[in-house]
Design an enzyme around this catalytic site. Structure first.
Site, PDB file in Angstrom:
ATOM      1  N   VAL A 116      87.630 107.969  33.503  1.00 44.83           N
ATOM      2  CA  VAL A 116      88.600 107.159  34.256  1.00 44.83           C
ATOM      3  C   VAL A 116      88.795 105.792  33.603  1.00 44.83           C
ATOM      4  CG1 VAL A 116      89.043 106.040  36.480  1.00 44.83           C
ATOM      5  CG2 VAL A 116      88.116 108.367  36.401  1.00 44.83           C
ATOM      6  N   ASP A 122     131.258  94.233   7.500  1.00 41.29           N
ATOM      7  CA  ASP A 122     132.660  94.107   7.139  1.00 41.29           C
ATOM      8  C   ASP A 122     133.075  92.656   7.352  1.00 41.29           C
ATOM      9  OD1 ASP A 122     135.205  94.681   6.395  1.00 41.29           O
ATOM     10  OD2 ASP A 122     135.669  96.003   8.074  1.00 41.29           O
ATOM     11  N   ASP A 174     134.273 100.636  11.317  1.00 40.17           N
ATOM     12  CA  ASP A 174     135.218 100.863  12.409  1.00 40.17           C
ATOM     13  C   ASP A 174     136.151 102.030  12.158  1.00 40.17           C
ATOM     14  OD1 ASP A 174     136.757  99.805  10.410  1.00 40.17           O
ATOM     15  OD2 ASP A 174     137.361  98.002  11.501  1.00 40.17           O
ATOM     16  N   ASP A 210     134.207 105.721   7.904  1.00 40.00           N
ATOM     17  CA  ASP A 210     132.937 104.985   7.956  1.00 40.00           C
ATOM     18  C   ASP A 210     131.826 105.802   8.604  1.00 40.00           C
ATOM     19  OD1 ASP A 210     133.863 102.675   6.741  1.00 40.00           O
ATOM     20  OD2 ASP A 210     134.597 101.830   8.616  1.00 40.00           O
ATOM     21  N   THR A 249      95.899  96.624  40.397  1.00 44.24           N
ATOM     22  CA  THR A 249      96.009  95.281  39.818  1.00 44.24           C
ATOM     23  C   THR A 249      96.613  95.244  38.422  1.00 44.24           C
ATOM     24  OG1 THR A 249      93.788  95.354  38.837  1.00 44.24           O
ATOM     25  CG2 THR A 249      93.962  94.614  41.116  1.00 44.24           C
TER      26      THR A 249
END
Length: 928
Positions: free
Chosen positions: A293, A340, A637, A641, A736
């Site tokens: 644990v 670019d 773009d 590309d 906690t």
């Protein structure tokens, strides 16, 4: 009920040759539409009836499988083993508690992963699919989900087709690979119709999910959503399983390592504890359960998933949409940006400032056009004809389209030439679209007098060699002499050095007996030069600071543009990309370079500008940089590309000006097309990566104090009672640890984050130095403090090794207080660890103690939770705790300061040593 999704067989009725008009009219009749499209009111009515144009999710519910995955993670398997051991020896309460923890952790992890998944899916809202249609007899830009059967769809190069449609006019090349798997584009035209062929091969049909790679066309929509071919395929497909990110893969490997080490230690210590230390078998199993644990960092995976999801959402708010969670990690190691120029470094707001013809120089002010001139009029007529910018349906009739073409159209309007889109479409016979290899565009148009005219525009070096004549000052064609060509070349260079984009405009009148040219090479020859125009596109104001931040962060910026080299160099100098005389490499020069030459050029460290570059050049540069070990971000773009965007580590597409193809290929999409957003995204990516390492360190630092109490118990042979029970350990892990870890994922960036070099490619998130700091430095310190609290209580009560502390013994209450003290010591040490984890190098003062309020709230919660464990009687009975005295609380009060102060001192020593080393290197440099 009327149906609008006409059968596709209605669309393709004849075999080949020109399509009879009545066939298309029959289709429009069946769809209750017309060549001018639908009214907006009718389209809204149809949308209510047929539903949105989107695919429905198939494959059934996936959440049961995702939930089950949480129970089979190696860390969960470790807890299953611990529960099995506890149950086997009859410690039923511990076994049940561990099972409850497994359920809580699995539920929490499942909820966080679902939250992160929904967060990423919600990013689609930042990039809505758009479609251009004819509504109310004008062009409208609408959401693709609002398309209905009967809409007339306007398709242009680079756009994704959003519905199944029949072409009405025009011709386009279509990438059908999404449906057919064929990589080569196919031609679709209104002039071609097929019957007796598979639907996908019909040359008059276009389909949802495919992409136009060339040309323009109008098409009437006949099927949308799940009625489309793409919807039919989607209905047969299962949902694709989510890929595991590299970070998750690393953590899973570490989890298996932790599990194997824990099992090996437990298996080794059980015989050692029973035979060597004299523990009973039950006590040895208790030790093994505690070891298992204590080794489990339960919240690790869900916290990582949530941190990545939060990082992606933050990037989206900055204008950078990430399409994969794992890409956030890659951003932190980017060391080369290939960008670019137009629209990324500049505002992408073109304006013609000057035109040069044989009739003289004509200057354009923002509010004033030059006087009319015959040569200027001819050039304006050509710019209007060889143009695809449009007039929108808004009241002020503003042009819209490619910024360069918009600027040319606005110039023609300023000179008094009316922009009539219908008339331009009627007169246009054929278009040869702009091509990155040819660097020009041309159209074949019918003139007002009936003559057929080729109009061309493009890069001067691509158009001027095709010109044999020039229009003189009186509007008469005269031969283009070598001296005049040299004069024009000097003029173009001069304009380019001023940062202006230069285009040449030309025309050719066809002879009466000359056939319509079918190929660009046949059309674009024997041209008459009309003049050149120069446009300005001012740099974005924020780019200079962004570029400076890149240089400070050790990130190299390389400009790859289709513009003239001198124009690109001027803009690059203005924004600070080039700090000396740059090396300008044209597309032709790059084509002549060998791979070794290109590698040497890229490795040289000079400021580089690749001008007049093709998309293939982008791909080659990306390959070369990645082969050299660089992590490359590449902007793009256009349709072509896409290969370079896929090949780069971070493909970046433009959200505004970019094509659908580029956005599909990219990992990151800029919603504002701004270079400064790339820098902001890299900064945010570095911050997310560093914060992930912080909370991984924070979680791992608690393994040592969780294991040490069980080691003390086992190695003492039971003479020292168990300093921490398994149930108390579980309350520590569950109650906690998680909230402060989540808060560390929102930690502000450390000072100097962008002053550090990019992390190397392949560097693991979890490194040996981190583990040493977590396990052997802060972990050992926290464990020592917690054990000091335990012995402080026992020794004050008169305990000695071997004294009984079980129920009914005089020291039993003191023992319960001692275990509670161990738990409180671990919690207070955890607070010090949380503050220490906030920074790896800088001091806490430099980032501010209160700069992360979420962490303060998390610490407040764990203190309140711990107070409940200490002082609430119901929890005393459940966990075996007892109320502590003020003296005991006072003993643990300095623990956070001790833990944080030790790490602060360690970081101060490191900074001092690093500063001395850098100062020594600087003295050596100056002496040389």
């Amino acid at each position: 009920m009327t149906r609008f999704d006409a059968a596709p067989t209605t669309v393709a009725l004849v075999s080949t040759g020109p399509v009879p008009t009545e066939r298309i009219d029959a289709l429009l009749r069946d769809l209750r539409s017309s060549r001018t499209g639908l009214t907006d009111r009718e389209a809204r009515r149809r949308l209510v009836q047929v539903g949105p144009n989107q695919l429905e999710r198939r494959g059934g519910r996936t959440w049961p499988r995702e939930l089950a995955r949480q129970f089979t993670h190696p860390l969960a398997l470790l807890l299953w083993a611990a529960a099995g051991l506890a149950w086997a020896v009859g410690i039923a309460p511990v076994a049940i508690a561990i099972l409850i923890v497994i359920l809580i952790n699995a539920g929490f992890a499942f909820a966080q992963e679902r939250h992160a998944e929904r967060a990423v899916e919600a990013l689609a809202a930042y990039l809505p699919r758009r479609a251009r249609v004819l509504r109310d007899r004008s062009v409208a830009d609408i959401e693709a989900t609002d398309l209905v059967p009967g809409d007339v769809l306007i398709i242009s190069e680079g756009e994704r087709i959003s519905a199944d449609a029949r072409v009405l006019d025009g011709g386009i090349e279509v990438d059908m690979s999404a449906l057919t798997g064929e990589s080569m584009p196919v031609y679709r035209s209104a002039d071609l119709a097929d019957a007796g062929v598979p639907l996908l091969h019909a040359r008059d049909l276009v389909f949802s999910g495919t992409t136009c790679t060339e040309g323009e066309a109008r098409a009437v929509v006949y099927a949308t959503g799940m009625r489309s071919e793409l919807g039919r395929i989607a209905a047969l497909s299962e949902r694709v399983r989510r890929d595991e990110s590299p970070l998750e893969h690393q953590v899973r490997r570490v989890a298996w390592l932790i599990a194997l080490v824990s099992v090996a230690l437990g298996a080794a210590f059980i015989p050692l504890a029973t035979l060597g230390a004299g523990l009973s078998f039950v006590n040895a199993v208790v030790f093994a359960v505690g070891l298992l644990v204590g080794n489990v960092p339960e919240g690790l995976l869900p916290v990582i998933t949530l941190a990545l999801g939060i990082g992606v959402r933050e990037l989206a708010r900055r204008g950078a949409v990430m399409k994969r969670l794992s890409a956030v990690e890659t951003l932190g190691s980017t060391d080369v940006i290939c960008t670019d120029k137009t629209g990324t470094l500049t505002e992408n707001r073109m304006r013609v400032v000057v035109a040069h013809t044989a009739g003289g120089r004509f200057d354009f002010a923002p509010d004033r056009a030059p006087a009319r001139h015959v040569t200027l009029d001819r050039m304006a007529a050509a710019m209007t004809a060889c143009n695809n910018a449009r007039v929108t349906g808004s009241g002020d009739h503003l042009p819209s389209g490619d910024p360069t073409e918009v600027a040319l159209l606005e110039t023609a309007v300023a000179l008094g030439f009316p922009v009539d889109e219908d008339l331009r479409r009627q007169r246009r016979i054929r278009q040869f679209h702009f091509d990155s290899a040819r660097k020009r565009m041309s159209t074949l148009d019918a003139g007002p007098s009936g003559a057929r005219v080729i109009h061309a525009k493009g890069a001067p070096e691509a158009v001027l060699p095709l010109c044999v004549m020039e229009l003189d000052g009186q509007g008469r064609p005269v031969p283009l002499t070598p001296a005049r060509r040299r004069q024009l070349r000097d003029l173009v260079d001069k304009l380019a050095r001023q940062g202006l984009r230069v285009l040449a405009v030309a025309e050719r009148v066809l002879d009466d007996d000359e056939a319509d040219p079918a190929r660009p090479d046949d059309a674009e020859r024997g041209l008459t030069l009309l003049g050149v125009v120069a446009m300005e596109d001012p740099p974005r104001a924020e780019v200079a600071d962004a570029v400076a931040a890149c240089h400070t962060a050790g990130i190299r910026v390389i400009v790859i543009t289709g513009d003239h080299g001198l124009t690109a160099a001027a803009v690059a100098a203005q924004v600070g990309i080039t700090r000396a005389e740059p090396v300008i490499v044209t597309g032709e020069e790059l084509d002549r370079m060998s791979e070794d030459d290109l590698d040497r050029l890229l490795a040289g460290g000079a400021d580089l500008i690749f001008a007049r570059s093709s998309p293939e050049a982008k791909l080659r540069i990306a390959d070369a940089l990645r082969a050299a070990g660089h992590v490359v971000a590449m902007t793009g773009d256009g349709v072509n590309d896409a290969p370079a965007l896929r090949r780069a580590d971070i493909g970046i597409a433009m959200g505004r000006s970019g094509t659908d193809v580029a956005r599909e290929a990219a990992i990151m999409v800029l919603t504002d097309d701004n270079f400064a957003t790339i820098t902001a995204a890299i900064r945010a990516g570095r911050r997310v990566y560093v914060n992930i390492r912080k909370f991984i360190f924070y979680i791992f630092a608690h393994a040592t104090p969780e294991i040490v109490p069980f080691l003390v118990f086992a190695l003492s042979g039971g003479a020292v009672p168990l300093p921490l029970t398994v149930l108390q350990l579980l309350s520590f892990d569950v109650g906690t640890e998680t909230l402060p870890a989540l808060a560390l994922g929102r930690e502000p960036a450390e000072p100097g984050l962008m002053h550090q070099p990019p992390r190397p490619r392949g560097e693991p998130v979890i490194r040996a130095r981190m583990l040493l700091r977590a396990w052997l430095f802060l972990g050992v310190l926290c464990a020592a403090l917690a054990m000091a609290g335990f012995f402080f209580v026992l020794l004050r009560a008169g305990w000695h090794p071997g004294a009984p502390t079980g129920p009914g013994a005089p020291l039993h209450h003191a023992y319960q207080q001692a275990t509670t003290m161990t738990l409180l010591g671990m919690v207070t040490g955890q607070i010090g660890t949380a503050f220490a984890a906030r920074t790896e190098h800088a001091s806490l003062r430099s980032i501010g103690v209160f700069s992360n309020p979420l962490l303060l709230w998390g610490i407040a919660f764990e203190l309140a939770f711990t107070a409940a464990i200490i002082y609430l009687p119901p929890l005393h009975a459940l966990l075996g705790t007892a109320a502590l005295t003020p003296a005991m609380l006072a003993f643990t009060a300095p623990f956070p300061l001790i833990v944080w102060g030790a790490d602060e001192f360690r970081r101060w020593l490191i900074r001092r040593r690093t500063g001395a080393r850098e100062a020594g290197a600087e003295r050596v440099r100056l002496s040389v």
